[in-house]
Design a protein around this motif. Sequence first.
Motif, PDB file in Angstrom:
ATOM      1  N   TYR A  67       0.819  -1.218   0.000  1.00 19.99           N
ATOM      2  CA  TYR A  67       0.000   0.000   0.000  1.00 19.99           C
ATOM      3  C   TYR A  67       0.847   1.260   0.000  1.00 19.99           C
ATOM      4  O   TYR A  67       1.818   1.372   0.735  1.00 19.99           O
ATOM      5  N   PRO A  68       0.454   2.242  -0.788  1.00 17.99           N
ATOM      6  CA  PRO A  68       1.240   3.465  -0.980  1.00 17.99           C
ATOM      7  C   PRO A  68       0.946   4.557   0.046  1.00 17.99           C
ATOM      8  O   PRO A  68       0.246   5.521  -0.243  1.00 17.99           O
ATOM      9  N   PHE A  69       1.457   4.419   1.275  1.00 21.22           N
ATOM     10  CA  PHE A  69       1.256   5.486   2.261  1.00 21.22           C
ATOM     11  C   PHE A  69       1.765   6.814   1.704  1.00 21.22           C
ATOM     12  O   PHE A  69       1.110   7.827   1.780  1.00 21.22           O
ATOM     13  N   ALA A  70       2.954   6.787   1.150  1.00 23.01           N
ATOM     14  CA  ALA A  70       3.509   7.951   0.450  1.00 23.01           C
ATOM     15  C   ALA A  70       4.232   7.420  -0.786  1.00 23.01           C
ATOM     16  O   ALA A  70       4.865   6.372  -0.714  1.00 23.01           O
ATOM     17  N   PRO A  71       4.130   8.113  -1.909  1.00 21.84           N
ATOM     18  CA  PRO A  71       4.773   7.604  -3.115  1.00 21.84           C
ATOM     19  C   PRO A  71       6.287   7.788  -3.121  1.00 21.84           C
ATOM     20  O   PRO A  71       7.003   7.076  -3.808  1.00 21.84           O
ATOM     21  N   PHE A  72       6.778   8.755  -2.327  1.00 18.48           N
ATOM     22  CA  PHE A  72       8.212   9.036  -2.322  1.00 18.48           C
ATOM     23  C   PHE A  72       8.566   9.784  -1.051  1.00 18.48           C
ATOM     24  O   PHE A  72       7.677  10.304  -0.352  1.00 18.48           O
ATOM     25  N   ILE A  73       9.862   9.828  -0.761  1.00 15.16           N
ATOM     26  CA  ILE A  73      10.377  10.713   0.289  1.00 15.16           C
ATOM     27  C   ILE A  73      11.506  11.513  -0.346  1.00 15.16           C
ATOM     28  O   ILE A  73      12.112  11.082  -1.332  1.00 15.16           O
ATOM     29  N   GLY A  74      11.753  12.678   0.202  1.00 11.95           N
ATOM     30  CA  GLY A  74      12.759  13.550  -0.386  1.00 11.95           C
ATOM     31  C   GLY A  74      13.853  13.926   0.591  1.00 11.95           C
ATOM     32  O   GLY A  74      13.694  13.816   1.801  1.00 11.95           O
ATOM     33  N   GLY A  75      14.949  14.366   0.039  1.00 14.51           N
ATOM     34  CA  GLY A  75      16.068  14.857   0.823  1.00 14.51           C
ATOM     35  C   GLY A  75      17.005  15.636  -0.076  1.00 14.51           C
ATOM     36  O   GLY A  75      16.742  15.801  -1.270  1.00 14.51           O
ATOM     37  N   ARG A  76      18.063  16.141   0.494  1.00 17.43           N
ATOM     38  CA  ARG A  76      19.061  16.897  -0.276  1.00 17.43           C
ATOM     39  C   ARG A  76      20.365  16.108  -0.315  1.00 17.43           C
ATOM     40  O   ARG A  76      20.766  15.512   0.681  1.00 17.43           O
ATOM     41  N   ALA A  77      21.019  16.138  -1.470  1.00 18.24           N
ATOM     42  CA  ALA A  77      22.321  15.483  -1.601  1.00 18.24           C
ATOM     43  C   ALA A  77      23.331  16.275  -0.767  1.00 18.24           C
ATOM     44  O   ALA A  77      23.517  17.465  -1.001  1.00 18.24           O
ATOM     45  N   PRO A  78      23.980  15.656   0.212  1.00 14.57           N
ATOM     46  CA  PRO A  78      24.900  16.388   1.086  1.00 14.57           C
ATOM     47  C   PRO A  78      26.200  16.786   0.399  1.00 14.57           C
ATOM     48  O   PRO A  78      26.917  17.666   0.861  1.00 14.57           O
ATOM     49  N   ARG A  79      26.483  16.135  -0.718  1.00 12.34           N
ATOM     50  CA  ARG A  79      27.687  16.435  -1.517  1.00 12.34           C
ATOM     51  C   ARG A  79      27.401  15.974  -2.940  1.00 12.34           C
ATOM     52  O   ARG A  79      26.427  15.272  -3.190  1.00 12.34           O
ATOM     53  N   GLU A  80      28.260  16.359  -3.875  1.00 13.84           N
ATOM     54  CA  GLU A  80      28.092  15.879  -5.244  1.00 13.84           C
ATOM     55  C   GLU A  80      28.352  14.375  -5.266  1.00 13.84           C
ATOM     56  O   GLU A  80      29.323  13.895  -4.687  1.00 13.84           O
ATOM     57  N   VAL A  81      27.444  13.660  -5.920  1.00 15.46           N
ATOM     58  CA  VAL A  81      27.603  12.203  -6.039  1.00 15.46           C
ATOM     59  C   VAL A  81      27.245  11.777  -7.452  1.00 15.46           C
ATOM     60  O   VAL A  81      26.591  12.520  -8.186  1.00 15.46           O
ATOM     61  N   GLU A 101     -21.559  -1.027   1.489  1.00 13.75           N
ATOM     62  CA  GLU A 101     -21.194  -0.473   0.176  1.00 13.75           C
ATOM     63  C   GLU A 101     -20.333   0.768   0.393  1.00 13.75           C
ATOM     64  O   GLU A 101     -20.675   1.640   1.194  1.00 13.75           O
ATOM     65  N   GLN A 102     -19.192   0.822  -0.309  1.00  9.38           N
ATOM     66  CA  GLN A 102     -18.279   1.958  -0.172  1.00  9.38           C
ATOM     67  C   GLN A 102     -17.304   1.971  -1.329  1.00  9.38           C
ATOM     68  O   GLN A 102     -17.184   0.985  -2.058  1.00  9.38           O
ATOM     69  N   ASP A 103     -16.612   3.081  -1.481  1.00 13.80           N
ATOM     70  CA  ASP A 103     -15.621   3.225  -2.544  1.00 13.80           C
ATOM     71  C   ASP A 103     -14.239   2.926  -1.962  1.00 13.80           C
ATOM     72  O   ASP A 103     -13.679   3.737  -1.240  1.00 13.80           O
ATOM     73  N   LEU A 104     -13.697   1.752  -2.277  1.00 16.50           N
ATOM     74  CA  LEU A 104     -12.408   1.340  -1.740  1.00 16.50           C
ATOM     75  C   LEU A 104     -11.251   1.570  -2.715  1.00 16.50           C
ATOM     76  O   LEU A 104     -10.145   1.071  -2.500  1.00 16.50           O
ATOM     77  N   THR A 105     -11.503   2.352  -3.771  1.00 21.39           N
ATOM     78  CA  THR A 105     -10.406   2.661  -4.695  1.00 21.39           C
ATOM     79  C   THR A 105      -9.379   3.541  -3.989  1.00 21.39           C
ATOM     80  O   THR A 105      -9.709   4.299  -3.071  1.00 21.39           O
ATOM     81  N   ILE A 106      -8.148   3.415  -4.416  1.00 19.23           N
ATOM     82  CA  ILE A 106      -7.055   4.187  -3.820  1.00 19.23           C
ATOM     83  C   ILE A 106      -6.385   4.986  -4.928  1.00 19.23           C
ATOM     84  O   ILE A 106      -5.825   4.413  -5.864  1.00 19.23           O
ATOM     85  N   SER A 107      -6.448   6.309  -4.815  1.00 16.18           N
ATOM     86  CA  SER A 107      -5.805   7.173  -5.795  1.00 16.18           C
ATOM     87  C   SER A 107      -4.347   7.385  -5.410  1.00 16.18           C
ATOM     88  O   SER A 107      -4.049   7.769  -4.275  1.00 16.18           O
ATOM     89  N   LEU A 108      -3.467   7.130  -6.358  1.00 17.99           N
ATOM     90  CA  LEU A 108      -2.055   7.382  -6.112  1.00 17.99           C
ATOM     91  C   LEU A 108      -1.706   8.861  -6.271  1.00 17.99           C
ATOM     92  O   LEU A 108      -0.562   9.256  -6.075  1.00 17.99           O
ATOM     93  N   ARG A 109      -2.694   9.678  -6.603  1.00 16.51           N
ATOM     94  CA  ARG A 109      -2.464  11.126  -6.724  1.00 16.51           C
ATOM     95  C   ARG A 109      -2.610  11.831  -5.387  1.00 16.51           C
ATOM     96  O   ARG A 109      -2.208  12.973  -5.246  1.00 16.51           O
ATOM     97  N   ARG A 110      -3.222  11.168  -4.421  1.00 18.91           N
ATOM     98  CA  ARG A 110      -3.431  11.754  -3.095  1.00 18.91           C
ATOM     99  C   ARG A 110      -2.252  11.378  -2.203  1.00 18.91           C
ATOM    100  O   ARG A 110      -1.824  10.244  -2.176  1.00 18.91           O
ATOM    101  N   ILE A 111      -1.730  12.361  -1.455  1.00 17.06           N
ATOM    102  CA  ILE A 111      -0.624  12.115  -0.529  1.00 17.06           C
ATOM    103  C   ILE A 111      -1.055  12.585   0.853  1.00 17.06           C
ATOM    104  O   ILE A 111      -1.349  13.753   1.036  1.00 17.06           O
ATOM    105  N   PRO A 112      -1.099  11.708   1.845  1.00 18.06           N
ATOM    106  CA  PRO A 112      -0.909  10.277   1.702  1.00 18.06           C
ATOM    107  C   PRO A 112      -2.118   9.623   1.044  1.00 18.06           C
ATOM    108  O   PRO A 112      -3.243  10.092   1.173  1.00 18.06           O
ATOM    109  N   ALA A 113      -1.853   8.525   0.348  1.00 24.42           N
ATOM    110  CA  ALA A 113      -2.915   7.778  -0.323  1.00 24.42           C
ATOM    111  C   ALA A 113      -3.816   7.144   0.731  1.00 24.42           C
ATOM    112  O   ALA A 113      -3.380   6.864   1.848  1.00 24.42           O
ATOM    113  N   ARG A 114      -5.076   6.950   0.374  1.00 17.44           N
ATOM    114  CA  ARG A 114      -5.996   6.241   1.259  1.00 17.44           C
ATOM    115  C   ARG A 114      -7.206   5.803   0.458  1.00 17.44           C
ATOM    116  O   ARG A 114      -7.487   6.377  -0.583  1.00 17.44           O
TER     117      ARG A 114
END
Length: 184
Positions: free
Chosen positions: A53-67, A155-168
């Motif tokens: 399950y896609p709680f979050a599609p990605f995490i971010g950070g900064r490159a501490p040095r050139e790599v 009856e309910q809508d159990l679809t999960i959109s990957l466009r929503r952060i966090p997804a649910r």
Amino acid sequence: MELLNIVRPTTAVAWFAAFSGHALIRWPENRKRLADGDPEFALAFAHEVRRFYPFAPFIGGRAPREVEWDGVRIPENSMVLLDLYGQNHDPALWDDPYAFRPERFLDREIGAYELVPQGRGDPRTNHRCPGEQLTVALVAALATRLARLDVDVPEQDLTISLRRIPARPASGVVLRVRGSVSQG
């Protein structure tokens, strides 16, 4: 910062509990083994919920040095994103990655860079949530408890959109408890 350190894991556990309910609705064959109280299977189920399950599609950070990584130069201070969803559904890492199969986590160690829904590496030195073990234990316990409930699924809508952060799931996960809860 201290408030965020309480809010983030609480939210993660709540989301993963909802995803556990979603998984039990979609794959009810897991219910009995969870309800029977098999602790190894409960942990495997929790890991598979976190992988699938896609709680979050990605995490971010900064490159501490050139790599340079995989032939690409990444300048110092560049924003770098780790594709959590892609990593957790990569067919090079996971056999049949779009199938929900808790058994894939039975009787094996999980590598620090393999399952990455809450970051990767060592939590003491890398970008990995220090509360991950507690999250896994809570999700395993909550999934076991959910599996023991006698419920109707309205009856309910159990679809999960990957466009929503966090997804649910669109409707959340609504369960109507019918009778008493078995203890175990």
